[in-house]
Design a protein around this motif. Structure first.
Motif, short mmCIF file in Angstrom:
data_model
loop_
_atom_site.label_atom_id
_atom_site.label_comp_id
_atom_site.label_asym_id
_atom_site.label_seq_id
_atom_site.Cartn_x
_atom_site.Cartn_y
_atom_site.Cartn_z
N UNK A 1 12.74 -15.56 -74.30
CA UNK A 1 11.76 -14.80 -73.53
C UNK A 1 10.43 -15.50 -73.36
N UNK A 2 10.22 -16.66 -73.98
CA UNK A 2 8.95 -17.38 -73.88
C UNK A 2 8.76 -17.87 -72.45
N UNK A 3 7.54 -17.81 -71.91
CA UNK A 3 7.32 -18.27 -70.53
C UNK A 3 7.63 -19.74 -70.34
N UNK A 4 7.61 -20.53 -71.43
CA UNK A 4 7.93 -21.94 -71.32
C UNK A 4 9.34 -22.23 -71.81
N UNK A 5 10.23 -21.34 -71.54
CA UNK A 5 11.61 -21.54 -71.93
C UNK A 5 12.17 -22.78 -71.25
N UNK A 6 13.03 -23.57 -71.93
CA UNK A 6 13.65 -24.73 -71.28
C UNK A 6 14.36 -24.38 -69.99
N UNK A 7 14.72 -23.15 -69.82
CA UNK A 7 15.38 -22.77 -68.57
C UNK A 7 14.46 -22.93 -67.37
N UNK A 8 13.16 -23.08 -67.61
CA UNK A 8 12.20 -23.24 -66.51
C UNK A 8 11.54 -24.63 -66.48
N UNK A 9 11.77 -25.47 -67.48
CA UNK A 9 11.05 -26.73 -67.64
C UNK A 9 11.90 -27.90 -67.13
N UNK A 10 11.26 -28.78 -66.31
CA UNK A 10 11.86 -30.04 -65.89
C UNK A 10 11.13 -31.18 -66.59
N UNK A 11 11.85 -32.27 -66.82
CA UNK A 11 11.28 -33.38 -67.58
C UNK A 11 11.60 -34.70 -66.88
N UNK A 12 10.64 -35.64 -67.03
CA UNK A 12 10.85 -37.00 -66.53
C UNK A 12 10.41 -38.01 -67.58
N UNK A 13 11.20 -39.05 -67.75
CA UNK A 13 10.85 -40.14 -68.65
C UNK A 13 10.80 -41.42 -67.82
N UNK A 14 9.62 -42.06 -67.78
CA UNK A 14 9.42 -43.20 -66.89
C UNK A 14 8.99 -44.41 -67.71
N UNK A 15 9.73 -45.51 -67.65
CA UNK A 15 9.36 -46.71 -68.42
C UNK A 15 8.04 -47.27 -67.92
N UNK A 16 7.26 -47.79 -68.84
CA UNK A 16 5.97 -48.41 -68.52
C UNK A 16 6.12 -49.92 -68.63
N UNK A 17 5.86 -50.62 -67.55
CA UNK A 17 6.00 -52.07 -67.54
C UNK A 17 7.42 -52.47 -67.21
N UNK A 18 7.62 -53.77 -67.04
CA UNK A 18 8.95 -54.28 -66.71
C UNK A 18 9.00 -55.74 -67.12
N UNK B 1 12.00 -31.83 -60.30
CA UNK B 1 10.99 -32.49 -59.48
C UNK B 1 11.62 -32.93 -58.16
N UNK B 2 10.86 -32.69 -57.07
CA UNK B 2 11.35 -33.08 -55.75
C UNK B 2 11.31 -34.61 -55.61
N UNK B 3 11.93 -35.10 -54.51
CA UNK B 3 11.95 -36.55 -54.29
C UNK B 3 10.55 -37.11 -54.12
N UNK B 4 9.70 -36.39 -53.37
CA UNK B 4 8.33 -36.86 -53.21
C UNK B 4 7.58 -36.85 -54.54
N UNK B 5 7.77 -35.76 -55.32
CA UNK B 5 7.09 -35.69 -56.61
C UNK B 5 7.56 -36.82 -57.54
N UNK B 6 8.84 -37.12 -57.50
CA UNK B 6 9.35 -38.21 -58.35
C UNK B 6 8.72 -39.55 -57.95
N UNK B 7 8.66 -39.80 -56.65
CA UNK B 7 8.05 -41.06 -56.20
C UNK B 7 6.59 -41.15 -56.63
N UNK B 8 5.87 -40.04 -56.49
CA UNK B 8 4.46 -40.06 -56.85
C UNK B 8 4.27 -40.17 -58.36
#
Length: 827
Positions: A105-122, A140-147
Motif C-alpha cells: 500500500x506504500x505510494x512508492x511501491x515497486x509496482x509503480x517504480x521504474x529504474x535505470x542503471x547507466x554506466x559512467x565512462x567507457x 521510461x519513454x524512449x525520449x526520456x531514456x535518451x535524455x
C-alpha cells in the motif's frame, strides 16, 4: 550484501548523501552515483540525491561481479532499463540488494517504480554507474531514456574532471567538497525541420530566463551565451559535426544579474526513416567543476603580472607564447598583429623557420614572417566573427593553417577596447581534443594579451616615431663601391627615447673617391636627432661640391656654430681614393679610425684632431694622409660601442681591436655583427661603419691640361688629347674623344669666365674626360633643336657618343664629365 567488502569505517562515513527538496529529471526522482573502488572490484555509493523514499536501502557497496542492476550495467557497458514489473521481479529474485521492503500500500511501491542503471565512462575510462529511479508506471519513454543517457554523460564528465584534478584518486571520499551529480539539469528537444525548441523549466532556470520570455526559438537561448563560446554552440545545428565530436560541450552564460556560469551540454541526433537528421535531444546541466583550478588561476595571475610590465609588442608576444606552449603541451604557438590583408607575426614558439608551414617560410622577410591573410580564408573568417575558433584533428583547413596544427588548432582573436588588435594561434602535431579547462584558459589569455598589446602599442608609439625619424635621417642603404665593400650597423639606445644623434654616411665623389663619414651629436633626444640630420646633409653637400676633407669639416663647423643650439657634435671624415688607396683623414673631437691590415695587425690610426663641431667658429682641422693596402679593414665607430658606465673607452677600443684581429675579413657583414653582438643594455647609440678595401686591380692613368683663353684654345686641347690617347694605346678612341673635347671645351670657354681645366683619366674599362670651370650653372640640354639653329647641338652629340655624362658642383664651379667605354683586354 553480496560481494560487499568492509572498509573498516561506518557506512555513513563511506557514503555521501545529498538530499534535496526537489529533484526531477525526465521522470527520475532519485539519482545515485556509484564509483569503482578496490582495484575495480567494487562499486561504492558516492552520492545519493533526490527523494530517497523512491527506493529504500540502496547498498553502500556492490560487487562488480555480483548480480545487481548497477553491476550488470557496469560490466556490459550498456544502459539497463527496468519497468516497474521488471523491477519488482528483480527485487523478488535478489532481495538482499533492497533489504528494506515496502508494503504494497506504500505510494512508492515497486509496482509503480521504474529504474535505470547507466554506466559512467567507457573504454579505459570506466568510472562507475548512475542509478536513476522514478514513479513512471509504464517505464521510461524512449525520449526520456535518451535524455537520461546524456545526463549520465554529464555526470561522467564531472566525475572525470574531479578525478583528474585529484591525480587519479577515485575514492569518493576525496570528493567531499564536490557534488558528482549536477546541481541543476534540464533537457530540450530541437525539431530540425521547424527550428522549434521545447525546453524544460530547468533549462530556462539555469539561463535565468523567465518561462514567459521564451518564444520557442533556439536563438533566444543562444543569446544568453558568452560571445566567445557561440561558435562551439552553433554545433547543435550542425548534426554531422556533433555526432562526430561526441564530447562534452562546455560553455559560459551571462545571467541577467551579471553572474558568469559554466554549463555543460550533451546532445544526440535522432534521424528519420530516410536517414536524415530529424531532432536533436540535449541535456544542459550546471558545470561548476569547470571553474579554474588553483594551478590555472596561478598561471593566469602570473601571466597578468608579467604582461603588466611588458613594454613592447614583441615582449607581449614572447610572454604569451611562453605562457601557453608548455602548459598546454602545444607544438606551435604564434602571436601576431593584424594589418590590412596581412598577419604580422611578432612571436613564435619554436622560432626556427623549419617548424612552420611552407607558406610562412616563403614570406619570411626579416626576423619574423608576415603572412598574407588572403591565403588563410579560415583565419579571416574566424577574425571576422571575433570569437575563439577550435578545429579538431582532421579538420578541413588550408595548408597555411593545417600545418600549424594538424592534430588540433586553436585560433584566439585578441580583443581590446572593442576591436581586434591581434591573433594567437596554438597548434598540436599529435591528436588533441579541447577540454573545457583549456578553453577557459585560452579565453582568459586572449583577453589579457589583447589589453597588453594595446598598452604596448601606446608605449611603442614613441618608439615607432623614434625609429621612423632615425631611419629617415640615416642612409636607407649604402652604395656599391668599385674596389671595396662597405657595411654599417646602427643600434639605438635601450634607455629613454630610442633616437639619438649618431650618424654615418658613404658619399661617392668624383675621380674614384669616396667619403666615409661618422658623427655623434651631443645628447640623446629628438633635438639631437634633428641636428644630426642637418649636419649629415651639410657634410654631404660640402663633400659633393668637391671640397677637400679639411674644408668640408671646417664649413660644417661654422654651420653648427651659427645654429641656434647649445649642442655640439663630433665627426670623423675619411676621403679615400679607391684606385690609389690613399686616405685623407680629418677628426673633429671624434674617436680615430681603426685599421686591420691584411696580415691581421690591428691598430688605432694616429690622427691629429681638432675640437668638436660647434665649439669654435675659426677652429682648424688638420688632415692626415695614409695609404691602404688591398685587404685592409677600415672601421669608423661612435663611443657607444666602446664606452659605458662600466667600460672605459680605452678598454673598449682594445676589445674591438682584438675582435678585429681575429675576424675573417672576407665576411664584412659578419665582422660588423660580431662587433655589435656583445652590446647589451645601451645608454648611448651605437654606430659602426666598416669598409673592406680591395683596390681596383690597377692604378688609373691621369693627365691634366690647362685651357688658356686663346683663339685656338680648342685646337690645343684637341692636340693634347690626341697625343695623350695615342701614348696610352687608345688610337681607336681618338676620334670620339676629340669630338667630346671640342664640345665640352667650347661650351666652357663660351659660357663661363675664369680658369678652365681638362682632366683625362684612363681606368680599367673606361676613359673619362672632365672639363672644370668656375661657373656653378650646370649645362641644360635643349628640348629640341631646329635645322635653322646655330647652337644647342653639342650636348646631343656628347650624349650620342658616350656611355654616360653628367655635371657635378666643384669648389664654387662645376665639372662636366663624359665617359667612353674602352677594351683593354689586349694589354
Amino acid at each position: 550484501m553480496e560481494g560487499g567488502r568492509s572498509s573498516g569505517r561506518p557506512p555513513e562515513e563511506a557514503i555521501r548523501t545529498v538530499t534535496r527538496s526537489r529533484f526531477a529529471f525526465c521522470g527520475a526522482e532519485l539519482a545515485a552515483v556509484y564509483v569503482v573502488a578496490d582495484q575495480d572490484r567494487e562499486l561504492h555509493l558516492a552520492e545519493l540525491t533526490g527523494d530517497r523514499g523512491v527506493l529504500y536501502g540502496l547498498p553502500a557497496i556492490l560487487a562488480v561481479a555480483g548480480h545487481s542492476p548497477a553491476a550488470n550495467a557496469f560490466r556490459s557497458g550498456r544502459p539497463l532499463w527496468l519497468t516497474p514489473k521488471e523491477l519488482a521481479a528483480f527485487i523478488e529474485e535478489e532481495p538482499h540488494h533492497f533489504p528494506t521492503r515496502v508494503r504494497d500500500g506504500d505510494p512508492h511501491s515497486p509496482a509503480r517504480i521504474s529504474l535505470g542503471a547507466l554506466p559512467l565512462g567507457h573504454g579505459d575510462q570506466e568510472l562507475g554507474c548512475l542509478v536513476v529511479a522514478g514513479e513512471v508506471g509504464e517505464g521510461f519513454s524512449a525520449d526520456d531514456r535518451s535524455l537520461l543517457e546524456l545526463y549520465a554523460d554529464q555526470v561522467a564528465a564531472g566525475l572525470e574532471a574531479v578525478s583528474t584534478r585529484l591525480s587519479g584518486h577515485r575514492s569518493p571520499q576525496a570528493h567531499l567538497g564536490q557534488s558528482l551529480v549536477p546541481h541543476q539539469g534540464g533537457a530540450f528537444i530541437l525539431e530540425l525541420g521547424t527550428g522549434r525548441m521545447e525546453a524544460h523549466a530547468h533549462v530556462l532556470e539555469l539561463l535565468g530566463l523567465p518561462p514567459e520570455h521564451f518564444d520557442g526559438q533556439v536563438e533566444t537561448l543562444l543569446a544568453c551565451a558568452v560571445p566567445d563560446d557561440m561558435p562551439a554552440l552553433m554545433a547543435i545545428v550542425e548534426p554531422d559535426r556533433l555526432v562526430a565530436a561526441g564530447q562534452q560541450l562546455a560553455f559560459r552564460i551571462r545571467r541577467p544579474n551579471g553572474e558568469l556560469r559554466w554549463l555543460g551540454l550533451r546532445c544526440r541526433v535522432e534521424v528519420g526513416p530516410d536517414g536524415a537528421p530529424r531532432r536533436v535531444l540535449g541535456v544542459v546541466a550546471d558545470a561548476t567543476y569547470l571553474r579554474p583550478s588553483a594551478d590555472e588561476v596561478s598561471l593566469v595571475q602570473r601571466l597578468s603580472a608579467t604582461l603588466a610590465g611588458a613594454a613592447t609588442v614583441r615582449e607581449v608576444g614572447r610572454l604569451v607564447v611562453a605562457a601557453l606552449r608548455e602548459p598546454l603541451g602545444a607544438t606551435r604557438v604564434a602571436v601576431g598583429e593584424l594589418e590590412p590583408e596581412r598577419l604580422i607575426v611578432t612571436a613564435l614558439g619554436p622560432p626556427e623557420p623549419d617548424a612552420w608551414p611552407e607558406l610562412w617560410r616563403s614570406e619570411w622577410r626579416s626576423e619574423w614572417p608576415d603572412v598574407p591573410l588572403g591565403e588563410l580564408p579560415t583565419l579571416q573568417s574566424a577574425l571576422r566573427g571575433g570569437h575563439m575558433g577550435l578545429w579538431p584533428p582532421g579538420a578541413p583547413l588550408e595548408p597555411g593553417l593545417l600545418d600549424v596544427g594538424p592534430g588540433g588548432l586553436a585560433v584566439l582573436p585578441l580583443p581590446a577596447e572593442g576591436r581586434l588588435v591581434g591573433v594567437c594561434l596554438v597548434g598540436w602535431d599529435g591528436e588533441h581534443r579541447f577540454g573545457p579547462e583549456e578553453r577557459s584558459l585560452l579565453t582568459v589569455t586572449a583577453g589579457l594579451a589583447g589589453q597588453a598589446l594595446v598598452r604596448a602599442h601606446a608605449l611603442d608609439a614613441g618608439h615607432e616615431l623614434a625609429t621612423m625619424l632615425q631611419r629617415s635621417l640615416l642612409p636607407r642603404k649604402l652604395p656599391e663601391l668599385p674596389g671595396g665593400v662597405a657595411v654599417a650597423r646602427y643600434l639605438p639606445a635601450t634607455a629613454g627615447l630610442e633616437v639619438g644623434g649618431d650618424w654615418y654616411d658613404v658619399i661617392p665623389l668624383t675621380d674614384g673617391h669616396v667619403a666615409f663619414v661618422i658623427g655623434d651629436v651631443q645628447g640623446h633626444s629628438a633635438g639631437a636627432a634633428t641636428i644630426m640630420g642637418q649636419m649629415r646633409t651639410a657634410v654631404r653637400a660640402y663633400a659633393v661640391e668637391g671640397h677637400p676633407p679639411d674644408v668640408v669639416v671646417a664649413r660644417a663647423n661654422r654651420l653648427l656654430v651659427g645654429m641656434e643650439t647649445d649642442l655640439f657634435a663630433t665627426c670623423g671624415y675619411v676621403d679615400l681614393d679607391m684606385e690609389e688607396g690613399i686616405a685623407r683623414v680629418v677628426r673633429a673631437g671624434h674617436l680615430p679610425p681603426l685599421l686591420r691590415h691584411p696580415d691581421g695587425v690591428t691598430e688605432e690610426l694616429a690622427v691629429e684632431g681638432g675640437p668638436p663641431l660647434g665649439v669654435l667658429a675659426d677652429a682648424e682641422f688638420p688632415m692626415t694622409e695614409t695609404g691602404l693596402l688591398p685587404g685592409t679593414l677600415l672601421v669608423l665607430l661612435t663611443d657607444g660601442l666602446v664606452e659605458s658606465a662600466r667600460l672605459p673607452v680605452e678598454e673598449g677600443v682594445r676589445r674591438v681591436c682584438e675582435m678585429l684581429a681575429e675576424a675573417d675579413p672576407v665576411d664584412v657583414g659578419g665582422v660588423a655583427d660580431e662587433l655589435v653582438a656583445g652590446v647589451r643594455r645601451r645608454d648611448d647609440d651605437v654606430a659602426l661603419l666598416l669598409l673592406r678595401y680591395d683596390g681596383t686591380g690597377g692604378r688609373p692613368k691621369r693627365s691634366h691640361w690647362t685651357v688658356w683663353r686663346l683663339p685656338k684654345a680648342v685646337l690645343h686641347a684637341r692636340r693634347f688629347t690626341a697625343r695623350t690617347l695615342r701614348s696610352w694605346g687608345l688610337a681607336d678612341q681618338v676620334d670620339a674623344a676629340l669630338l667630346i673635347v671640342s664640345e665640352l671645351v667650347t661650351n666652357a670657354i663660351a659660357h663661363t669666365q675664369g680658369e678652365v681645366g681638362m682632366d683625362l683619366t684612363l681606368s680599367a674599362d673606361r676613359l673619362r674626360i672632365a672639363v672644370n670651370d668656375a661657373s656653378p650653372r650646370s649645362p641644360v640640354k635643349p628640348v629640341a633643336v631646329s635645322w635653322e639653329s646655330t647652337g644647342g647641338r653639342g650636348l646631343f652629340i656628347v650624349e650620342a657618343t658616350t656611355t654616360a655624362w653628367g655635371s657635378v658642383p666643384l669648389s664654387g664651379g662645376k665639372q662636366v664629365w663624359a665617359e667612353i667605354a674602352v677594351d683593354r683586354t689586349d694589354g
